[in-house]
Design a protein around this motif. Structure first.
Motif, PDB file in Angstrom:
ATOM      1  N   VAL A   1      46.151  38.330  30.887  1.00 58.41           N
ATOM      2  CA  VAL A   1      46.289  39.646  31.526  1.00 58.41           C
ATOM      3  C   VAL A   1      44.926  40.164  31.979  1.00 58.41           C
ATOM      4  CG1 VAL A   1      46.879  42.059  31.104  1.00 58.41           C
ATOM      5  CG2 VAL A   1      48.435  40.250  30.373  1.00 58.41           C
ATOM      6  N   THR A   2      43.897  39.950  31.168  1.00 60.35           N
ATOM      7  CA  THR A   2      42.563  40.424  31.530  1.00 60.35           C
ATOM      8  C   THR A   2      42.033  39.684  32.751  1.00 60.35           C
ATOM      9  OG1 THR A   2      42.190  40.886  29.192  1.00 60.35           O
ATOM     10  CG2 THR A   2      40.268  40.958  30.621  1.00 60.35           C
ATOM     11  N   ARG A   3      42.271  38.377  32.814  1.00 67.90           N
ATOM     12  CA  ARG A   3      41.855  37.613  34.005  1.00 67.90           C
ATOM     13  C   ARG A   3      42.597  38.099  35.245  1.00 67.90           C
ATOM     14  NH1 ARG A   3      42.363  33.278  30.472  1.00 67.90           N
ATOM     15  NH2 ARG A   3      44.345  32.678  31.440  1.00 67.90           N
ATOM     16  N   GLU A   4      43.896  38.368  35.094  1.00 64.92           N
ATOM     17  CA  GLU A   4      44.674  38.829  36.252  1.00 64.92           C
ATOM     18  C   GLU A   4      44.201  40.204  36.723  1.00 64.92           C
ATOM     19  OE1 GLU A   4      48.792  38.517  35.174  1.00 64.92           O
ATOM     20  OE2 GLU A   4      48.766  36.322  35.213  1.00 64.92           O
ATOM     21  N   LYS A   5      43.806  41.048  35.786  1.00 63.46           N
ATOM     22  CA  LYS A   5      43.233  42.338  36.167  1.00 63.46           C
ATOM     23  C   LYS A   5      41.928  42.139  36.943  1.00 63.46           C
ATOM     24  CE  LYS A   5      45.111  45.173  32.377  1.00 63.46           C
ATOM     25  NZ  LYS A   5      44.763  45.984  31.173  1.00 63.46           N
ATOM     26  N   ALA A   6      41.115  41.198  36.492  1.00 64.81           N
ATOM     27  CA  ALA A   6      39.847  40.929  37.179  1.00 64.81           C
ATOM     28  C   ALA A   6      40.092  40.426  38.595  1.00 64.81           C
ATOM     29  CB  ALA A   6      39.022  39.921  36.384  1.00 64.81           C
ATOM     30  N   GLU A   7      41.082  39.532  38.750  1.00 63.22           N
ATOM     31  CA  GLU A   7      41.396  39.005  40.078  1.00 63.22           C
ATOM     32  C   GLU A   7      41.915  40.120  40.987  1.00 63.22           C
ATOM     33  OE1 GLU A   7      44.203  35.971  39.145  1.00 63.22           O
ATOM     34  OE2 GLU A   7      42.708  34.681  38.169  1.00 63.22           O
ATOM     35  N   ALA A   8      42.785  40.986  40.444  1.00 63.03           N
ATOM     36  CA  ALA A   8      43.318  42.091  41.247  1.00 63.03           C
ATOM     37  C   ALA A   8      42.223  43.077  41.629  1.00 63.03           C
ATOM     38  CB  ALA A   8      44.431  42.802  40.470  1.00 63.03           C
ATOM     39  N   ALA A   9      41.294  43.342  40.705  1.00 61.09           N
ATOM     40  CA  ALA A   9      40.203  44.271  40.990  1.00 61.09           C
ATOM     41  C   ALA A   9      39.273  43.710  42.058  1.00 61.09           C
ATOM     42  CB  ALA A   9      39.424  44.573  39.711  1.00 61.09           C
ATOM     43  N   SER A  10      39.011  42.419  42.000  1.00 63.05           N
ATOM     44  CA  SER A  10      38.140  41.809  43.006  1.00 63.05           C
ATOM     45  C   SER A  10      38.776  41.877  44.387  1.00 63.05           C
ATOM     46  CB  SER A  10      37.839  40.352  42.629  1.00 63.05           C
ATOM     47  OG  SER A  10      37.083  40.294  41.440  1.00 63.05           O
ATOM     48  N   LYS A  11      40.098  41.658  44.459  1.00 65.21           N
ATOM     49  CA  LYS A  11      40.793  41.772  45.740  1.00 65.21           C
ATOM     50  C   LYS A  11      40.795  43.225  46.231  1.00 65.21           C
ATOM     51  CE  LYS A  11      43.881  37.844  44.930  1.00 65.21           C
ATOM     52  NZ  LYS A  11      45.289  37.433  44.638  1.00 65.21           N
ATOM     53  N   ALA A  12      41.004  44.158  45.310  1.00 65.15           N
ATOM     54  CA  ALA A  12      41.019  45.572  45.688  1.00 65.15           C
ATOM     55  C   ALA A  12      39.672  46.014  46.238  1.00 65.15           C
ATOM     56  CB  ALA A  12      41.405  46.426  44.484  1.00 65.15           C
ATOM     57  N   MET A  13      38.602  45.476  45.671  1.00 70.92           N
ATOM     58  CA  MET A  13      37.259  45.825  46.139  1.00 70.92           C
ATOM     59  C   MET A  13      37.103  45.431  47.605  1.00 70.92           C
ATOM     60  SD  MET A  13      33.672  44.851  44.221  1.00 70.92           S
ATOM     61  CE  MET A  13      34.207  43.149  44.000  1.00 70.92           C
ATOM     62  N   VAL A  14      37.667  44.277  47.987  1.00 70.88           N
ATOM     63  CA  VAL A  14      37.590  43.810  49.371  1.00 70.88           C
ATOM     64  C   VAL A  14      38.516  44.635  50.263  1.00 70.88           C
ATOM     65  CG1 VAL A  14      37.996  41.856  50.914  1.00 70.88           C
ATOM     66  CG2 VAL A  14      36.924  41.489  48.665  1.00 70.88           C
ATOM     67  N   TRP A  15      39.766  44.806  49.815  1.00 71.68           N
ATOM     68  CA  TRP A  15      40.749  45.541  50.633  1.00 71.68           C
ATOM     69  C   TRP A  15      40.315  46.971  50.894  1.00 71.68           C
ATOM     70  CZ3 TRP A  15      45.321  43.710  47.109  1.00 71.68           C
ATOM     71  CH2 TRP A  15      45.607  42.372  47.391  1.00 71.68           C
ATOM     72  N   ARG A  16      39.697  47.589  49.901  1.00 71.76           N
ATOM     73  CA  ARG A  16      39.285  48.992  50.039  1.00 71.76           C
ATOM     74  C   ARG A  16      37.904  49.127  50.692  1.00 71.76           C
ATOM     75  NH1 ARG A  16      41.089  50.911  43.899  1.00 71.76           N
ATOM     76  NH2 ARG A  16      43.142  49.903  43.968  1.00 71.76           N
ATOM     77  N   ARG A  17      37.309  47.988  51.030  1.00 74.65           N
ATOM     78  CA  ARG A  17      35.996  47.957  51.689  1.00 74.65           C
ATOM     79  C   ARG A  17      34.936  48.688  50.861  1.00 74.65           C
ATOM     80  NH1 ARG A  17      37.708  48.843  58.083  1.00 74.65           N
ATOM     81  NH2 ARG A  17      39.086  47.010  58.194  1.00 74.65           N
ATOM     82  N   LEU A  18      34.962  48.422  49.590  1.00 73.44           N
ATOM     83  CA  LEU A  18      33.990  49.017  48.676  1.00 73.44           C
ATOM     84  C   LEU A  18      32.729  48.170  48.623  1.00 73.44           C
ATOM     85  CD1 LEU A  18      36.445  49.826  45.736  1.00 73.44           C
ATOM     86  CD2 LEU A  18      35.565  51.420  47.441  1.00 73.44           C
ATOM     87  N   PRO A  19      31.608  48.757  48.235  1.00 67.23           N
ATOM     88  CA  PRO A  19      30.403  47.955  48.024  1.00 67.23           C
ATOM     89  C   PRO A  19      30.673  46.871  46.982  1.00 67.23           C
ATOM     90  CG  PRO A  19      29.890  50.299  47.985  1.00 67.23           C
ATOM     91  CD  PRO A  19      31.381  50.199  47.997  1.00 67.23           C
ATOM     92  N   MET A  20      30.173  45.682  47.219  1.00 62.90           N
ATOM     93  CA  MET A  20      30.419  44.565  46.311  1.00 62.90           C
ATOM     94  C   MET A  20      29.579  44.737  45.046  1.00 62.90           C
ATOM     95  SD  MET A  20      32.696  43.074  48.045  1.00 62.90           S
ATOM     96  CE  MET A  20      32.932  41.504  47.218  1.00 62.90           C
ATOM     97  N   ARG A  21      30.249  44.774  43.910  1.00 61.23           N
ATOM     98  CA  ARG A  21      29.568  44.942  42.629  1.00 61.23           C
ATOM     99  C   ARG A  21      30.234  44.072  41.574  1.00 61.23           C
ATOM    100  NH1 ARG A  21      29.540  50.994  43.667  1.00 61.23           N
ATOM    101  NH2 ARG A  21      27.445  51.454  44.419  1.00 61.23           N
ATOM    102  N   THR A  22      29.560  43.957  40.461  1.00 62.86           N
ATOM    103  CA  THR A  22      30.137  43.309  39.286  1.00 62.86           C
ATOM    104  C   THR A  22      31.315  44.143  38.787  1.00 62.86           C
ATOM    105  OG1 THR A  22      28.001  42.360  38.682  1.00 62.86           O
ATOM    106  CG2 THR A  22      29.638  42.543  36.922  1.00 62.86           C
ATOM    107  N   VAL A  23      32.381  43.463  38.352  1.00 60.45           N
ATOM    108  CA  VAL A  23      33.594  44.129  37.882  1.00 60.45           C
ATOM    109  C   VAL A  23      33.815  43.797  36.408  1.00 60.45           C
ATOM    110  CG1 VAL A  23      36.101  44.293  38.136  1.00 60.45           C
ATOM    111  CG2 VAL A  23      34.659  44.051  40.169  1.00 60.45           C
ATOM    112  N   LEU A  24      34.200  44.806  35.634  1.00 60.09           N
ATOM    113  CA  LEU A  24      34.560  44.602  34.232  1.00 60.09           C
ATOM    114  C   LEU A  24      36.008  45.022  34.013  1.00 60.09           C
ATOM    115  CD1 LEU A  24      32.472  45.398  31.075  1.00 60.09           C
ATOM    116  CD2 LEU A  24      34.878  46.039  31.157  1.00 60.09           C
ATOM    117  N   THR A  25      36.792  44.125  33.407  1.00 62.05           N
ATOM    118  CA  THR A  25      38.154  44.439  33.012  1.00 62.05           C
ATOM    119  C   THR A  25      38.331  44.082  31.540  1.00 62.05           C
ATOM    120  OG1 THR A  25      38.977  42.254  33.681  1.00 62.05           O
ATOM    121  CG2 THR A  25      39.088  44.013  35.313  1.00 62.05           C
ATOM    122  N   ALA A  26      39.313  44.707  30.918  1.00 59.37           N
ATOM    123  CA  ALA A  26      39.570  44.433  29.498  1.00 59.37           C
ATOM    124  C   ALA A  26      41.026  44.729  29.187  1.00 59.37           C
ATOM    125  CB  ALA A  26      38.656  45.279  28.609  1.00 59.37           C
ATOM    126  N   ASP A  27      41.526  44.112  28.133  1.00 56.64           N
ATOM    127  CA  ASP A  27      42.864  44.396  27.653  1.00 56.64           C
ATOM    128  C   ASP A  27      42.871  44.244  26.141  1.00 56.64           C
ATOM    129  OD1 ASP A  27      45.680  44.972  28.657  1.00 56.64           O
ATOM    130  OD2 ASP A  27      46.059  43.304  27.291  1.00 56.64           O
TER     131      ASP A  27
END
Length: 206
Positions: free
Chosen positions: A60-86
Protein backbone atom coordinates in the motif's frame (compact mmCIF):
# COMPACT_ATOMS: atom_id res chain seq x y z
CA UNK A 1 15.75 28.06 5.64
CA UNK A 2 16.90 25.05 3.63
CA UNK A 3 17.31 25.36 -0.14
CA UNK A 4 14.02 24.84 -2.04
CA UNK A 5 15.20 21.52 -3.51
CA UNK A 6 15.42 20.11 0.02
CA UNK A 7 11.71 20.56 0.61
CA UNK A 8 9.74 17.36 0.15
CA UNK A 9 6.14 16.40 -0.54
CA UNK A 10 4.31 14.53 2.20
CA UNK A 11 1.53 12.43 0.67
CA UNK A 12 -0.42 11.87 3.89
CA UNK A 13 -3.39 13.45 5.66
CA UNK A 14 -2.09 12.38 9.07
CA UNK A 15 -1.51 15.35 11.39
CA UNK A 16 0.80 13.13 13.45
CA UNK A 17 3.14 12.56 10.50
CA UNK A 18 3.28 16.31 9.94
CA UNK A 19 4.21 16.87 13.57
CA UNK A 20 6.91 14.20 13.45
CA UNK A 21 8.52 15.60 10.30
CA UNK A 22 8.55 19.06 11.85
CA UNK A 23 10.16 17.55 14.94
CA UNK A 24 13.24 16.56 12.91
CA UNK A 25 13.30 19.79 10.90
CA UNK A 26 12.10 18.47 7.54
CA UNK A 27 10.40 21.07 5.39
CA UNK A 28 7.46 19.76 3.39
CA UNK A 29 4.36 20.57 1.41
CA UNK A 30 1.28 18.36 1.40
CA UNK A 31 0.51 16.38 -1.72
CA UNK A 32 -2.84 14.84 -0.85
CA UNK A 33 -4.26 11.86 -2.74
CA UNK A 34 -7.97 11.40 -3.34
CA UNK A 35 -9.46 8.93 -0.84
CA UNK A 36 -13.14 9.21 -1.78
CA UNK A 37 -15.49 10.69 -4.35
CA UNK A 38 -17.27 9.31 -7.44
CA UNK A 39 -14.07 7.84 -8.84
CA UNK A 40 -13.09 6.23 -5.55
CA UNK A 41 -9.70 6.47 -3.86
CA UNK A 42 -6.50 6.85 -5.85
CA UNK A 43 -5.04 3.99 -3.78
CA UNK A 44 -7.21 1.17 -2.46
CA UNK A 45 -6.37 0.00 1.05
CA UNK A 46 -8.22 -3.29 0.62
CA UNK A 47 -6.30 -6.36 1.73
CA UNK A 48 -5.63 -8.93 -0.97
CA UNK A 49 -6.69 -12.54 -0.25
CA UNK A 50 -4.15 -14.33 1.96
CA UNK A 51 -1.88 -11.26 1.93
CA UNK A 52 0.43 -11.21 5.01
CA UNK A 53 0.28 -7.95 7.03
CA UNK A 54 3.97 -7.10 6.37
CA UNK A 55 3.46 -7.45 2.60
CA UNK A 56 0.16 -5.56 2.74
CA UNK A 57 1.51 -2.45 4.47
CA UNK A 58 4.60 -2.35 2.22
CA UNK A 59 2.50 -2.72 -0.95
CA UNK A 60 0.00 0.00 0.00
CA UNK A 61 2.84 2.40 0.81
CA UNK A 62 4.53 1.73 -2.54
CA UNK A 63 1.23 2.27 -4.35
CA UNK A 64 0.77 5.58 -2.54
CA UNK A 65 4.26 6.61 -3.63
CA UNK A 66 3.51 5.70 -7.25
CA UNK A 67 0.20 7.61 -7.17
CA UNK A 68 1.87 10.65 -5.58
CA UNK A 69 4.61 10.70 -8.20
CA UNK A 70 2.00 10.60 -10.98
CA UNK A 71 -0.04 13.32 -9.27
CA UNK A 72 3.03 15.54 -9.08
CA UNK A 73 3.34 15.30 -12.89
CA UNK A 74 -0.39 15.63 -13.64
CA UNK A 75 -0.73 18.67 -11.40
CA UNK A 76 2.42 20.23 -12.90
CA UNK A 77 4.00 20.66 -9.51
CA UNK A 78 7.69 21.32 -8.95
CA UNK A 79 9.54 18.00 -8.93
CA UNK A 80 10.54 17.05 -5.39
CA UNK A 81 11.24 14.06 -3.22
CA UNK A 82 8.02 12.37 -2.05
CA UNK A 83 7.40 10.63 1.28
CA UNK A 84 4.52 8.22 1.84
CA UNK A 85 3.72 5.96 4.77
CA UNK A 86 1.11 3.51 5.98
CA UNK A 87 0.53 2.05 9.44
CA UNK A 88 -1.17 -1.24 10.22
CA UNK A 89 -2.11 -2.77 13.56
CA UNK A 90 -1.92 -6.56 13.72
CA UNK A 91 -3.01 -9.09 16.33
CA UNK A 92 -2.79 -12.85 15.83
CA UNK A 93 -1.90 -12.19 12.19
CA UNK A 94 -5.15 -10.23 11.67
CA UNK A 95 -5.08 -6.65 10.38
CA UNK A 96 -7.15 -4.16 12.37
CA UNK A 97 -8.19 -1.19 10.27
CA UNK A 98 -9.99 1.96 11.33
CA UNK A 99 -13.21 1.12 13.18
CA UNK A 100 -16.32 2.18 11.31
CA UNK A 101 -18.57 2.56 14.35
CA UNK A 102 -18.62 2.21 18.15
CA UNK A 103 -19.39 -1.55 18.19
CA UNK A 104 -16.37 -2.23 15.98
CA UNK A 105 -14.17 0.04 18.11
CA UNK A 106 -15.31 -1.76 21.28
CA UNK A 107 -14.55 -5.13 19.67
CA UNK A 108 -11.04 -3.97 18.77
CA UNK A 109 -10.32 -2.70 22.28
CA UNK A 110 -11.53 -5.99 23.74
CA UNK A 111 -9.26 -7.89 21.36
CA UNK A 112 -6.24 -5.76 22.37
CA UNK A 113 -6.98 -5.82 26.13
CA UNK A 114 -4.30 -7.67 28.10
CA UNK A 115 -2.49 -8.72 24.91
CA UNK A 116 0.59 -7.82 22.89
CA UNK A 117 0.02 -6.75 19.30
CA UNK A 118 2.20 -5.43 16.49
CA UNK A 119 2.24 -2.04 14.79
CA UNK A 120 3.80 -2.06 11.32
CA UNK A 121 4.68 1.22 9.64
CA UNK A 122 6.11 1.20 6.14
CA UNK A 123 7.79 4.31 4.74
CA UNK A 124 8.70 5.06 1.12
CA UNK A 125 10.88 7.93 -0.03
CA UNK A 126 10.98 8.37 -3.80
CA UNK A 127 12.76 10.76 -6.12
CA UNK A 128 12.74 10.54 -9.91
CA UNK A 129 13.02 6.80 -10.61
CA UNK A 130 14.66 5.94 -7.29
CA UNK A 131 12.73 4.40 -4.40
CA UNK A 132 13.87 3.76 -0.83
CA UNK A 133 11.65 1.79 1.52
CA UNK A 134 11.64 0.31 5.01
CA UNK A 135 9.02 -1.32 7.21
CA UNK A 136 9.38 -0.96 10.97
CA UNK A 137 7.71 -3.16 13.60
CA UNK A 138 6.87 -2.30 17.19
CA UNK A 139 5.31 -4.56 19.82
CA UNK A 140 2.67 -2.94 22.03
CA UNK A 141 1.23 -4.50 25.18
CA UNK A 142 -2.11 -3.31 26.53
CA UNK A 143 -3.06 -3.60 30.17
CA UNK A 144 -6.24 -5.53 30.91
CA UNK A 145 -9.05 -3.04 30.34
CA UNK A 146 -12.33 -2.88 32.17
CA UNK A 147 -15.47 -2.82 30.08
CA UNK A 148 -16.28 0.60 31.53
CA UNK A 149 -12.92 1.98 30.33
CA UNK A 150 -13.45 0.51 26.87
CA UNK A 151 -16.96 1.96 26.59
CA UNK A 152 -15.81 5.37 27.81
CA UNK A 153 -12.91 5.48 25.36
CA UNK A 154 -15.05 4.39 22.41
CA UNK A 155 -17.56 7.13 23.24
CA UNK A 156 -14.86 9.71 22.36
CA UNK A 157 -13.94 10.67 18.77
CA UNK A 158 -10.40 9.32 19.17
CA UNK A 159 -10.66 5.71 17.89
CA UNK A 160 -12.30 6.37 14.55
CA UNK A 161 -9.52 7.74 12.34
CA UNK A 162 -6.77 5.42 13.56
CA UNK A 163 -5.70 1.92 12.60
CA UNK A 164 -6.47 -0.45 15.43
CA UNK A 165 -8.85 2.05 16.98
CA UNK A 166 -6.36 3.90 19.18
CA UNK A 167 -3.61 6.50 19.15
CA UNK A 168 -0.59 6.28 21.42
CA UNK A 169 -0.38 10.08 21.50
CA UNK A 170 -3.94 10.39 22.83
CA UNK A 171 -5.99 9.12 25.73
CA UNK A 172 -5.20 5.50 24.88
CA UNK A 173 -1.67 6.07 26.18
CA UNK A 174 -3.02 5.13 29.63
CA UNK A 175 -3.85 1.64 28.29
CA UNK A 176 -0.31 0.85 27.15
CA UNK A 177 1.74 -1.14 29.65
CA UNK A 178 4.82 -1.68 27.49
CA UNK A 179 6.24 -1.01 24.03
CA UNK A 180 9.16 -2.56 22.22
CA UNK A 181 10.37 -0.72 19.16
CA UNK A 182 9.73 2.82 17.95
CA UNK A 183 7.35 5.16 19.78
CA UNK A 184 7.19 7.43 16.72
CA UNK A 185 6.60 4.38 14.52
CA UNK A 186 3.48 3.59 16.53
CA UNK A 187 2.38 7.18 15.94
CA UNK A 188 2.77 6.63 12.20
CA UNK A 189 6.32 7.56 11.21
CA UNK A 190 9.43 5.88 12.69
CA UNK A 191 11.82 8.83 12.83
CA UNK A 192 15.14 6.99 12.90
CA UNK A 193 14.28 4.89 9.85
CA UNK A 194 12.64 7.82 8.06
CA UNK A 195 15.71 10.01 8.57
CA UNK A 196 17.91 7.28 7.09
CA UNK A 197 15.75 7.08 3.96
CA UNK A 198 15.64 10.85 3.53
CA UNK A 199 19.42 11.11 3.83
CA UNK A 200 19.80 8.40 1.18
CA UNK A 201 17.63 10.56 -1.06
CA UNK A 202 19.87 13.58 -0.42
CA UNK A 203 17.61 15.38 2.07
CA UNK A 204 19.73 16.72 4.94
CA UNK A 205 18.67 15.99 8.51
CA UNK A 206 20.01 18.37 11.18
Amino acid sequence: MKPPDHKIYLASKSPRRRELLRQIGVEFELLLLRDQGPRGPEVSEDVHPNEPPHEYVARVTREKAEAASKAMVWRRLPMRTVLTADTTVVIDGRILGKPADPPEAVAMMRALSGRTHQVLTSVVVSRDEQVWQTTQRSDVTFATLSDAAIQAYCATPEPYDKAGGYGIQGMAAVFIANIGGSHSGIMGLPLHETAQLLMQAGIPIL
